[in-house]
Design an enzyme around this catalytic site. Structure first.
Site, short mmCIF file in Angstrom:
data_model
loop_
_atom_site.label_atom_id
_atom_site.label_comp_id
_atom_site.label_asym_id
_atom_site.label_seq_id
_atom_site.Cartn_x
_atom_site.Cartn_y
_atom_site.Cartn_z
N GLY A 3 -7.27 -6.51 -10.60
CA GLY A 3 -7.84 -5.50 -9.72
C GLY A 3 -8.82 -4.61 -10.45
N GLY A 44 -1.00 -6.65 -11.88
CA GLY A 44 -0.72 -5.32 -12.41
C GLY A 44 -1.06 -5.23 -13.88
N CYS A 62 0.83 -1.21 0.00
CA CYS A 62 0.00 0.00 0.00
C CYS A 62 0.87 1.27 0.00
CB CYS A 62 -0.93 0.00 1.22
SG CYS A 62 -2.02 1.43 1.20
C1 LIG Z 1 -9.23 1.41 -5.30
C2 LIG Z 1 -8.10 0.46 -5.03
C3 LIG Z 1 -7.95 -0.06 -3.75
C4 LIG Z 1 -6.89 -0.93 -3.46
N1 LIG Z 1 -6.81 -1.48 -2.22
C5 LIG Z 1 -5.83 -2.41 -1.97
C6 LIG Z 1 -5.78 -3.10 -0.73
O1 LIG Z 1 -6.62 -2.93 0.15
N2 LIG Z 1 -4.77 -4.00 -0.55
C7 LIG Z 1 -3.82 -4.26 -1.53
O2 LIG Z 1 -2.94 -5.09 -1.32
N3 LIG Z 1 -3.88 -3.63 -2.70
C8 LIG Z 1 -4.85 -2.74 -2.96
N4 LIG Z 1 -4.94 -2.17 -4.19
C9 LIG Z 1 -3.99 -2.60 -5.24
C10 LIG Z 1 -4.59 -3.76 -6.04
O3 LIG Z 1 -4.80 -4.88 -5.24
C11 LIG Z 1 -3.68 -4.15 -7.22
O4 LIG Z 1 -2.45 -4.60 -6.70
C12 LIG Z 1 -3.40 -2.96 -8.15
O5 LIG Z 1 -4.58 -2.26 -8.45
C13 LIG Z 1 -2.76 -3.47 -9.45
O6 LIG Z 1 -3.62 -4.38 -10.13
P1 LIG Z 1 -4.52 -3.90 -11.36
O7 LIG Z 1 -3.62 -3.20 -12.33
O8 LIG Z 1 -5.13 -5.18 -11.90
O9 LIG Z 1 -5.56 -2.97 -10.81
C14 LIG Z 1 -5.97 -1.28 -4.48
C15 LIG Z 1 -6.12 -0.74 -5.76
C16 LIG Z 1 -7.18 0.11 -6.04
C17 LIG Z 1 -7.32 0.65 -7.43
#
Ligand SMILES: Cc1cc2nc3c(=O)[nH]c(=O)nc-3n(C[C@H](O)[C@H](O)[C@H](O)COP(=O)(O)O)c2cc1C
Length: 307
Positions: A220, A197, A98
């Site tokens: 995500g 990602g 985070c």
């Molecule tokens: C709105 C939002 C909230 C997120 N909250 C968390 C979280 O609580 N814990 C975590 O490990 N990652 C969190 N992430 C990161 C995602 O789990 C993920 O690693 C990141 O978005 C990259 O993946 P993506 O490109 O498929 O979105 C969050 C991302 C977004 C956009």
């Protein structure tokens, strides 16, 4: 490279604060998602038995296997909280990714990559004191890529699997992820590595599979407004859903939210509503309408009006 539990699909839903509640996880399951995570939960909040926090980790009976993700910086708090929660999930996941300033301020989240000894200590005590598997979800680095030695140490300490969001903390959520970094780690480890990602289509999934060599993938942002992405992956295609189909999914999601969040459901559903309609023409009017709606009937009427 086996996970510590059976999964029906290699495509996982990422933890996302404010999104991955019980209703959304249930919906993604119905589309074939294989593993879910709670949003990040403060070990401090649970230590004091915060009721709101317990609501965030509730799961549907269909939501199995399921990881509860904890953030914090004190190993003893991780242990006392994980002991309370391990009966409610299938795995305890440690947040080491985070980038939020208030999380960094307490030396948690991606800060743990700056002070890996603290992360190692958390893993060590959790592995010793809880029975459920322990995983780590991490960024590929804070301001520079993690050394391979960091991952090897986590493996030596008994971590059951690792998820890598292939961006640095300093990149937040922007920029092309470095899939070569994941490939390097995956080649060196014996435990499973989950690639995360930028996976937002079947086409992209194919690319990430090729570049990382991973078996497991986490989605995500793309799942918000497109929970059927998990079904697309299982069907090996990027489907084109009709607006009528999207409206049916929206209603199903809203019903699940109403069951869980009661009078708060519509307000919490608004951001999903916007995401479902992203890319469709002439939706501004409906987005505006939902922003003023509060009851379930109003929200249903608005969904019916979309054309
Ligand atoms: C709105 C939002 C909230 C997120 N909250 C968390 C979280 O609580 N814990 C975590 O490990 N990652 C969190 N992430 C990161 C995602 O789990 C993920 O690693 C990141 O978005 C990259 O993946 P993506 O490109 O498929 O979105 C969050 C991302 C977004 C956009």
């Amino acid at each position: 490279m086996k996970l510590p539990f059976d999964v029906k699909s290699p495509y996982f839903l990422a933890p996302m604060a404010g999104y991955t509640d019980k209703p959304f996880r249930k919906l993604c399951r119905e589309f074939g998602c294989g593993l879910t995570f709670s949003e990040l939960i403060s070990v401090n909040a649970l230590y004091y038995d915060n009721k709101k926090t317990f609501k965030l980790i509730e799961r549907d009976v269909s939501d199995v296997p399921y990881c509860i993700q904890l953030f914090g910086s004190e190993p003893e708090l991780f242990v006392s909280t994980a002991k309370k929660l391990e009966g409610l999930c299938d795995c305890i996941d440690i947040n080491a990714g985070c980038p939020a300033p208030k999380v960094l301020k307490i030396k948690a989240g991606s800060y743990l990559l700056k002070e890996p000894d603290r992360l190692f200590e958390i893993v060590k005590v959790l592995k010793k004191q809880i029975k459920k598997p322990v995983s780590v979800k991490m960024r590929m680095g804070f301001d520079k890529p993690n050394d391979l030695s960091l991952y090897l140490r986590l493996q030596d300490l008994g971590v059951d699997f690792i998820t890598i969001h292939a961006r640095l903390k300093t990149q937040f959520f922007k920029g092309e992820p470095d899939y070569e970094h994941i490939a390097m780690v995956r080649d060196a480890l014996e435990i499973p590595v989950v690639a995360n990602g930028g996976i937002d289509s079947f086409l992209k999934l194919e690319k990430v599979k090729r570049l990382t060599g991973c078996e497991f993938f986490m989605v995500g942002q793309a799942a918000i407004g497109k929970p059927y992405i998990f079904e697309d992956f299982l069907n090996m295609q990027d489907s084109k859903r009709s607006l009528e189909d999207i409206k049916k999914i929206m209603k199903r999601h809203l019903i699940y939210m109403e069951e869980f969040w009661k009078e708060k459901a519509v307000v919490k559903f608004r951001k999903f509503f916007h995401a479902y309609l992203k890319g469709y023409p002439n939706v501004k009017k409906f987005n505006n309408m939902i922003n003023h709606a509060e009851s379930l009937n109003e929200a249903f009427d608005i969904i019916d009006m979309i054309q």
